[in-house]
Design a protein around this motif. Structure first.
Motif, PDB file in Angstrom:
ATOM      1  N   TYR A 160      21.115  48.351   7.623  1.00 11.57           N
ATOM      2  CA  TYR A 160      20.586  49.354   8.552  1.00 11.57           C
ATOM      3  C   TYR A 160      21.344  50.650   8.406  1.00 11.57           C
ATOM      4  CZ  TYR A 160      24.567  48.408  11.688  1.00 11.57           C
ATOM      5  OH  TYR A 160      25.816  48.265  12.215  1.00 11.57           O
ATOM      6  N   ASN A 161      20.659  51.738   8.738  1.00  9.23           N
ATOM      7  CA  ASN A 161      21.256  53.062   8.654  1.00  9.23           C
ATOM      8  C   ASN A 161      21.970  53.348   9.959  1.00  9.23           C
ATOM      9  OD1 ASN A 161      21.520  55.966   8.882  1.00  9.23           O
ATOM     10  ND2 ASN A 161      20.284  56.066   7.009  1.00  9.23           N
ATOM     11  N   LYS A 162      23.304  53.430   9.914  1.00  7.94           N
ATOM     12  CA  LYS A 162      24.082  53.569  11.147  1.00  7.94           C
ATOM     13  C   LYS A 162      23.796  54.873  11.871  1.00  7.94           C
ATOM     14  CE  LYS A 162      27.920  50.540  10.198  1.00  7.94           C
ATOM     15  NZ  LYS A 162      29.353  50.371  10.205  1.00  7.94           N
ATOM     16  N   LYS A 163      23.514  55.936  11.111  1.00  4.62           N
ATOM     17  CA  LYS A 163      23.246  57.233  11.744  1.00  4.62           C
ATOM     18  C   LYS A 163      21.982  57.133  12.599  1.00  4.62           C
ATOM     19  CE  LYS A 163      24.759  60.545   8.918  1.00  4.62           C
ATOM     20  NZ  LYS A 163      24.497  61.242   7.654  1.00  4.62           N
ATOM     21  N   VAL A 164      20.937  56.511  12.027  1.00  4.06           N
ATOM     22  CA  VAL A 164      19.701  56.350  12.789  1.00  4.06           C
ATOM     23  C   VAL A 164      19.966  55.525  14.048  1.00  4.06           C
ATOM     24  CG1 VAL A 164      17.386  55.331  12.736  1.00  4.06           C
ATOM     25  CG2 VAL A 164      18.251  56.533  10.728  1.00  4.06           C
ATOM     26  N   TYR A 165      20.721  54.441  13.882  1.00  2.00           N
ATOM     27  CA  TYR A 165      21.034  53.593  15.034  1.00  2.00           C
ATOM     28  C   TYR A 165      21.787  54.390  16.105  1.00  2.00           C
ATOM     29  CZ  TYR A 165      19.502  48.822  14.139  1.00  2.00           C
ATOM     30  OH  TYR A 165      18.741  47.689  14.009  1.00  2.00           O
ATOM     31  N   ALA A 166      22.773  55.198  15.680  1.00  2.00           N
ATOM     32  CA  ALA A 166      23.571  55.971  16.632  1.00  2.00           C
ATOM     33  C   ALA A 166      22.712  57.025  17.333  1.00  2.00           C
ATOM     34  CB  ALA A 166      24.742  56.625  15.909  1.00  2.00           C
ATOM     35  N   ASP A 167      21.887  57.739  16.538  1.00  2.00           N
ATOM     36  CA  ASP A 167      21.035  58.792  17.127  1.00  2.00           C
ATOM     37  C   ASP A 167      20.103  58.236  18.188  1.00  2.00           C
ATOM     38  OD1 ASP A 167      22.205  60.557  15.475  1.00  2.00           O
ATOM     39  OD2 ASP A 167      20.529  60.721  14.053  1.00  2.00           O
ATOM     40  N   LEU A 168      19.591  57.039  17.959  1.00  2.00           N
ATOM     41  CA  LEU A 168      18.611  56.478  18.893  1.00  2.00           C
ATOM     42  C   LEU A 168      19.275  55.569  19.927  1.00  2.00           C
ATOM     43  CD1 LEU A 168      15.813  55.597  16.319  1.00  2.00           C
ATOM     44  CD2 LEU A 168      15.963  57.606  17.770  1.00  2.00           C
ATOM     45  N   GLY A 169      20.583  55.452  19.863  1.00  2.00           N
ATOM     46  CA  GLY A 169      21.306  54.632  20.827  1.00  2.00           C
ATOM     47  C   GLY A 169      20.989  53.147  20.714  1.00  2.00           C
ATOM     48  N   LEU A 170      20.793  52.666  19.489  1.00  2.00           N
ATOM     49  CA  LEU A 170      20.450  51.249  19.304  1.00  2.00           C
ATOM     50  C   LEU A 170      21.704  50.436  19.015  1.00  2.00           C
ATOM     51  CD1 LEU A 170      17.408  51.733  16.914  1.00  2.00           C
ATOM     52  CD2 LEU A 170      17.355  51.430  19.393  1.00  2.00           C
ATOM     53  N   SER A 171      21.640  49.134  19.332  1.00  2.00           N
ATOM     54  CA  SER A 171      22.748  48.260  18.927  1.00  2.00           C
ATOM     55  C   SER A 171      22.207  47.175  18.005  1.00  2.00           C
ATOM     56  CB  SER A 171      23.405  47.648  20.162  1.00  2.00           C
ATOM     57  OG  SER A 171      22.428  46.983  20.914  1.00  2.00           O
ATOM     58  N   VAL A 172      23.099  46.555  17.239  1.00  2.00           N
ATOM     59  CA  VAL A 172      22.703  45.544  16.254  1.00  2.00           C
ATOM     60  C   VAL A 172      22.014  44.381  16.961  1.00  2.00           C
ATOM     61  CG1 VAL A 172      23.613  43.814  14.675  1.00  2.00           C
ATOM     62  CG2 VAL A 172      24.460  46.164  14.578  1.00  2.00           C
ATOM     63  N   PRO A 173      20.782  44.032  16.580  1.00  2.00           N
ATOM     64  CA  PRO A 173      20.033  42.993  17.281  1.00  2.00           C
ATOM     65  C   PRO A 173      20.521  41.591  16.927  1.00  2.00           C
ATOM     66  CG  PRO A 173      18.774  43.791  15.425  1.00  2.00           C
ATOM     67  CD  PRO A 173      20.017  44.619  15.466  1.00  2.00           C
ATOM     68  N   LYS A 174      20.553  40.718  17.922  1.00  2.00           N
ATOM     69  CA  LYS A 174      20.925  39.321  17.676  1.00  2.00           C
ATOM     70  C   LYS A 174      19.723  38.398  17.762  1.00  2.00           C
ATOM     71  CE  LYS A 174      25.678  39.225  18.041  1.00  2.00           C
ATOM     72  NZ  LYS A 174      26.902  38.595  18.402  1.00  2.00           N
ATOM     73  N   THR A 175      18.661  38.856  18.396  1.00  2.00           N
ATOM     74  CA  THR A 175      17.451  38.036  18.448  1.00  2.00           C
ATOM     75  C   THR A 175      16.298  38.834  17.866  1.00  2.00           C
ATOM     76  OG1 THR A 175      16.730  38.859  20.574  1.00  2.00           O
ATOM     77  CG2 THR A 175      18.209  36.955  20.598  1.00  2.00           C
ATOM     78  N   TRP A 176      15.245  38.112  17.488  1.00  2.00           N
ATOM     79  CA  TRP A 176      14.073  38.749  16.899  1.00  2.00           C
ATOM     80  C   TRP A 176      13.423  39.712  17.889  1.00  2.00           C
ATOM     81  CZ3 TRP A 176      12.776  39.420  12.146  1.00  2.00           C
ATOM     82  CH2 TRP A 176      11.504  39.903  11.843  1.00  2.00           C
ATOM     83  N   ASP A 177      13.445  39.359  19.179  1.00  2.00           N
ATOM     84  CA  ASP A 177      12.855  40.246  20.185  1.00  2.00           C
ATOM     85  C   ASP A 177      13.600  41.576  20.261  1.00  2.00           C
ATOM     86  OD1 ASP A 177      11.008  38.323  20.694  1.00  2.00           O
ATOM     87  OD2 ASP A 177      12.046  37.495  22.446  1.00  2.00           O
ATOM     88  N   GLU A 178      14.930  41.486  20.205  1.00  2.00           N
ATOM     89  CA  GLU A 178      15.716  42.730  20.206  1.00  2.00           C
ATOM     90  C   GLU A 178      15.400  43.564  18.969  1.00  2.00           C
ATOM     91  OE1 GLU A 178      19.528  40.448  22.149  1.00  2.00           O
ATOM     92  OE2 GLU A 178      19.967  41.883  20.556  1.00  2.00           O
TER      93      GLU A 178
END
Lengths: 441, 305
Positions: A160-178
């Motif tokens: 995953y692209n960490k910058k995209v994750y940071a910009d959108l405030g996402l965290s690493v998913p542990k379940t498929w729903d997340e």
């Protein structure tokens, strides 16, 4: 026309036919020269695939060994990659023309080489104790150990692209729903949530293959049942992998050019941030490092999310191995064993590390990874450190159908459904099992 | 291409010639050639018929009777690939006949730069199929390929996925095959048309026949030997086509452009050597079953002309 010239022509023709036949007999000696240099050195040749990664590492290990002593000299010979290379290996083993040592996959592909007939068992060698246990399992057939690891462990999961994750405030998913919830937000931001590259068909299999940790955590004996023809991909829990592949297509989360894009294009989209996540095998880490200046820090890695956050973990692949064919005998055999004993030491790992940044842990005990590795390697290492790792199916079962990548392309591009794809793969697998002469097929 | 001879009209060899051949070449003269033929052709053929009935890993083989054939016909992709093979063979062969004839008529006429145009038409025949495949893979890329960029420039919309759309892939490859192979068909037709005696055309012109009537009543029937050669050659080529399909789509996406030859190759790749040999035997029988009666029928039409 007199008979004379005709007779002469016939003699020439017969002579050339017999020359042809003689040539056919001696061709083998050209392929596999039995050479010993004048200095009394024993020369060993290793057959390896021709990928840059393999040849770089092969050269590092050969040079390292050659420098460590002066009785044996190791040389490298290359063969094509992929299934063409598989056939080169099989043909050379079958005709007794194999080099003194060869590099080949561990797990189900090794099982298909009929190790009991074609390879020298290393079970009684002391250096086997230096090897990682899960690796040893992947090169064991009928309780005999045949190989020594070449390269590093790899994992199947999602970059995953960490910058995209940071910009959108996402965290690493542990379940498929997340994971799917993250995808919805990424899509909203105008970025392709999941990158797929069916131009290189093998990349389409990851959602199915990397899901195997989730299968095992739900049903720990799934692999044995599968080998015995009692568990199927059409049933829960294994069908989930196919369903996940279909999910991301149905939700429209793929990049526009998924049908024709190739691996490098996919990695480019990932490092550019036009795509946020890319399911892959971690040996491709070296391929994206050069695509952007910040790729090493900016690209992270997580295991494929499953149903339950508590059991979230990684599916792991054993590295390829070095084997001795049963045609290697006498002095050469002793020399080859000495070489393998050296390969199973931390010294050899250091030689590999010096030649190329490792993309995962070594399968030799006592080998340390250097600092400053790409973020994805560190992310992956964490799973190994915590013990949240399962071996991929191909290391627990000899059964792997050849058409999986075509089937996952069909499911992943909406040509067919997950259920139909899984059913078709179960059919495909049957042939392999029958070929291996397994019970119950 | 070995079938060229069968496609030619059978002219009964005069006995004198036959006896002459017998006299100058005694039987033992054929032994070297025969030996090569037996070793390189007959023996492998018989062996492959045997291995088709075994489960064969290169290391050892077990006899399994008709299992491989049953398996091959149970293969979900086989019926699809059989259909694809027929579609591919018929489409390429029919297009080559029509286009080859049109181009040949055009290139036999008094036009500017005739020699140059003939070379241009024939050029793709000389290029390797793998090279052509890779080139078209680049040209037909759905987003970066020249073809779809032109398409987008004209229509403003995204062009079709020529090689990635399961409904189009096979026909796209067939079109590439026609582009590559039509030069040979044209060449055969040019030779066929050139062999028609000029008197027929003169007579027709004296009788006031126009260009269409000359084509309809002289060129079309009298170049029938060329037509049957083109049909047979391109049909055999189409039925056993592999290299172009493999280098463009590898039978994909999924299995949508798989033909028998690519299915066979995949079995071989997977290490199912017995199964792939059985596939080859099936391909051999299918091609024979289609081409042999067709060639008999075309030959009978020729002699009655």
């Amino acid at each position: 026309m007199s008979h004379h010239p005709i007779r002469r022509a016939a003699v020439i023709a017969v002579a050339s036919v017999s020359a042809l036949a003689l040539g056919a007999c001696s061709a083998g000696s050209l392929v596999n020269p039995t050479e010993s240099s004048s200095a009394g050195k024993t020369t060993l040749t290793i057959l390896m695939d021709s990928s840059t990664q393999t040849t770089t590492q092969g050269k590092a290990i050969a040079d390292g060994f050659n420098a460590s002593q002066d009785e044996i000299e190791v040389k490298i010979e290359t063969r094509p990659e992929g299934t063409d290379g598989d056939n080169v290996v099989k043909t050379r083993l079958a005709t007794g023309e194999m080099t003194d040592l060869f590099q080949y996959n561990s797990g189900s592909l090794m099982q298909a080489l009929d190790p009991a007939t074609n390879m020298v068992s290393l079970t009684d060698q002391d250096f086997i104790a230096n090897l990682d246990e899960s690796f040893v399992t992947s090169v064991t057939a009928d309780e005999q150990v045949y190989g020594v690891p070449f390269g590093q462990l790899m994992a199947g999961g999602i970059y995953y692209n960490k910058k995209v994750y940071a910009d959108l405030g996402l965290s690493v998913p542990k379940t498929w729903d997340e994971f799917m919830a993250n995808n919805a937000k990424i899509k909203e931001a105008g970025i392709d949530p999941v990158i797929q590259t069916y131009g290189d068909t093998w990349t389409s299999q990851l959602f199915v293959l990397a899901d195997f940790h989730n299968v095992l955590s739900e049903q720990p004996d799934w692999a044995e049942k599968y080998t015995a023809n009692q568990a199927k991909y059409v049933d829960e829990p294994a069908i989930k992998g196919f369903e996940r592949l279909q999910d991301v297509y149905d939700a429209g989360y793929l990049n526009k050019d998924f049908a024709s894009a190739k691996l490098t294009q996919g990695l480019q989209q990932l490092v550019d941030g036009t795509g946020a996540q890319y399911p892959s095998l971690t040996f491709t880490i070296t391929s994206y490092l050069e695509l952007a200046d910040d790729a090493a820090e900016n690209i992270g890695f997580f295991a494929q999310p499953g149903d339950d956050a508590a059991t979230n973990g990684l599916t792991s692949w054993s590295p390829a191995a070095l084997y001795i064919p049963s045609t290697t005998t006498g002095d050469k055999l002793d020399a080859a064993k000495k070489f393998l004993a050296w390969v199973a030491t931390p010294e050899a790992c250091d030689a590999l590390t010096a030649a190329m940044d490792p993309t995962g842990p070594y399968a030799v005990k006592g080998c340390a990874l250097p600092d400053g590795l790409p973020a994805a390697v560190t992310d992956m290492q964490a799973y190994y450190d915590n013990g949240n790792v399962s071996p991929a199916l191909e290391f627990l079962s000899a059964v792997k159908g050849p058409n999986l990548e075509k089937i996952t392309v069909e499911v992943g591009s909406g040509i067919t459904t997950a259920a139909d794809g899984a059913a078709r793969y179960d059919e495909d697998v049957k042939k392999q099992a029958q070929q291996l002469g397994l019970e119950g097929w | 291409m070995h079938s060229e001879a069968t496609a030619r009209p059978k002219t009964a060899a005069p006995r004198a010639v036959a006896r002459h051949v017998e006299r100058s070449y005694p039987l033992w003269f054929y032994i070297p050639g025969g030996l090569v033929y037996v070793v390189l052709f007959i023996v492998p053929t018989l062996l492959s018929f045997y291995f088709a009935f075994t489960r064969w890993t290169l290391f050892d083989s077990t006899f399994v009777g008709f299992d491989n054939f049953i398996q091959f016909f149970a293969e979900p992709g086989l019926i699809g690939s059989l259909k694809n093979t027929l579609v591919y063979g018929v489409v390429t062969s029919a297009s080559k006949v029509v286009l080859g004839m049109l181009l040949a008529v055009l290139l036999s006429g008094p036009i500017i730069a005739r020699g140059y145009l003939r070379s241009v038409t024939f050029f793709p025949v000389l290029v390797s199929a793998v090279g052509v495949g890779l080139t078209f893979q680049v040209l037909l890329d759905p987003f970066n390929g020249v073809v779809n960029q032109v398409w987008t420039a004209i229509t403003g919309a995204d062009g079709p996925g020529w090689l990635t759309n399961p409904d189009l892939a096979l026909l796209s490859v067939a079109a590439i095959d026609v582009w590559k192979g039509v030069g040979l068909a044209t060449l055969i037709y040019i030779a066929g048309i050139a062999a028609i005696p000029n008197e027929y055309f003169e007579a027709a012109r004296v009788d006031g026949a126009g260009a269409w009537q000359q084509f309809r009543s002289i060129i079309l029937p009298l170049s029938f030997p060329a037509t049957s050669t083109v049909i047979l050659l391109s049909l055999i080529g189409g039925l056993r086509s592999f290299d172009l399909i493999w280098s463009t789509t590898q039978g994909g996406p999924g299995f949508s452009s798989d033909v028998i030859a690519s299915v066979i190759y995949k079995q071989y790749q997977a290490g199912f050597y017995g199964l792939s040999t059985a596939g080859n035997v099936i391909l051999f029988l299918v091609v024979t079953a289609i081409v042999y009666p067709l060639s008999r029928w075309l030959n009978s039409k020729e002699t009655s002309l």
